[in-house]
Design an enzyme around this catalytic site. Sequence first.
Site, PDB file in Angstrom:
ATOM      1  N   THR A  15      12.095  -3.156   3.157  1.00  0.00           N
ATOM      2  CA  THR A  15      11.320  -3.632   2.133  1.00  0.00           C
ATOM      3  C   THR A  15      10.738  -2.368   1.469  1.00  0.00           C
ATOM      4  OG1 THR A  15       9.449  -3.588   3.397  1.00  0.00           O
ATOM      5  CG2 THR A  15      10.832  -5.805   3.297  1.00  0.00           C
ATOM      6  N   ASP A  16       9.983  -2.913   0.298  1.00  0.00           N
ATOM      7  CA  ASP A  16       9.284  -1.657  -0.525  1.00  0.00           C
ATOM      8  C   ASP A  16       7.794  -1.989  -0.186  1.00  0.00           C
ATOM      9  OD1 ASP A  16       8.120  -4.155  -1.693  1.00  0.00           O
ATOM     10  OD2 ASP A  16       9.268  -3.714  -3.672  1.00  0.00           O
ATOM     11  N   GLN A  17       6.763  -1.051  -0.731  1.00  0.00           N
ATOM     12  CA  GLN A  17       5.343  -1.238  -0.305  1.00  0.00           C
ATOM     13  C   GLN A  17       4.804  -2.389  -0.693  1.00  0.00           C
ATOM     14  OE1 GLN A  17       3.929   2.117  -2.694  1.00  0.00           O
ATOM     15  NE2 GLN A  17       3.785   3.538  -0.916  1.00  0.00           N
ATOM     16  N   MET A  18       5.479  -3.538  -1.422  1.00  0.00           N
ATOM     17  CA  MET A  18       4.886  -4.840  -1.383  1.00  0.00           C
ATOM     18  C   MET A  18       5.518  -5.754  -0.404  1.00  0.00           C
ATOM     19  SD  MET A  18       4.790  -5.183  -5.319  1.00  0.00           S
ATOM     20  CE  MET A  18       6.461  -4.696  -5.620  1.00  0.00           C
ATOM     21  N   VAL A  20       8.563  -6.637  -0.287  1.00  0.00           N
ATOM     22  CA  VAL A  20       9.591  -7.445  -0.639  1.00  0.00           C
ATOM     23  C   VAL A  20      10.983  -6.562  -0.384  1.00  0.00           C
ATOM     24  CG1 VAL A  20      10.695  -8.288  -2.897  1.00  0.00           C
ATOM     25  CG2 VAL A  20       8.198  -8.395  -2.529  1.00  0.00           C
TER      26      VAL A  20
END
Length: 132
Positions: A15-18, A20
């Site tokens: 996932t990314d920093q959000m 997602v």
Amino acid sequence: MDFNEFSFRVRYGETDQMGVVYHGNYAQYLEMGRVEWLRSMGISYKKMEENGIMLPVISLNILFKKSAVYDDLLTVTTYVRKRPMVRIEFDYEIRNEAKELLIEANTVLAFMDMKSNKPIKCPDYILDNLDI
């Protein structure tokens, strides 16, 4: 068998920093679907390669509908809708635990002889296991 389902949880590193799932990871999820589809028929991708057959992807299409997030339980459904010849075409759906459709995808792969690097016919041990 013309389809297979398997489930797994999204790992933090996907996932990314959000939180997602990074879009590039879906290609790996599709590969997991193909490998599990073969395994469900008692066919090992590793053994195929040991016997000199590889399956490079020649086409990949993904239609993104909704994002997956960290710790989601995803289910990949992998379909083969027509009898393979030199090419094998897979359709996929990935859904979350709430059964929401996250992606629809399609890949086309070619059976290749690893020594000659030439296309070959789909092996009979795969054809013999198909219901299509």
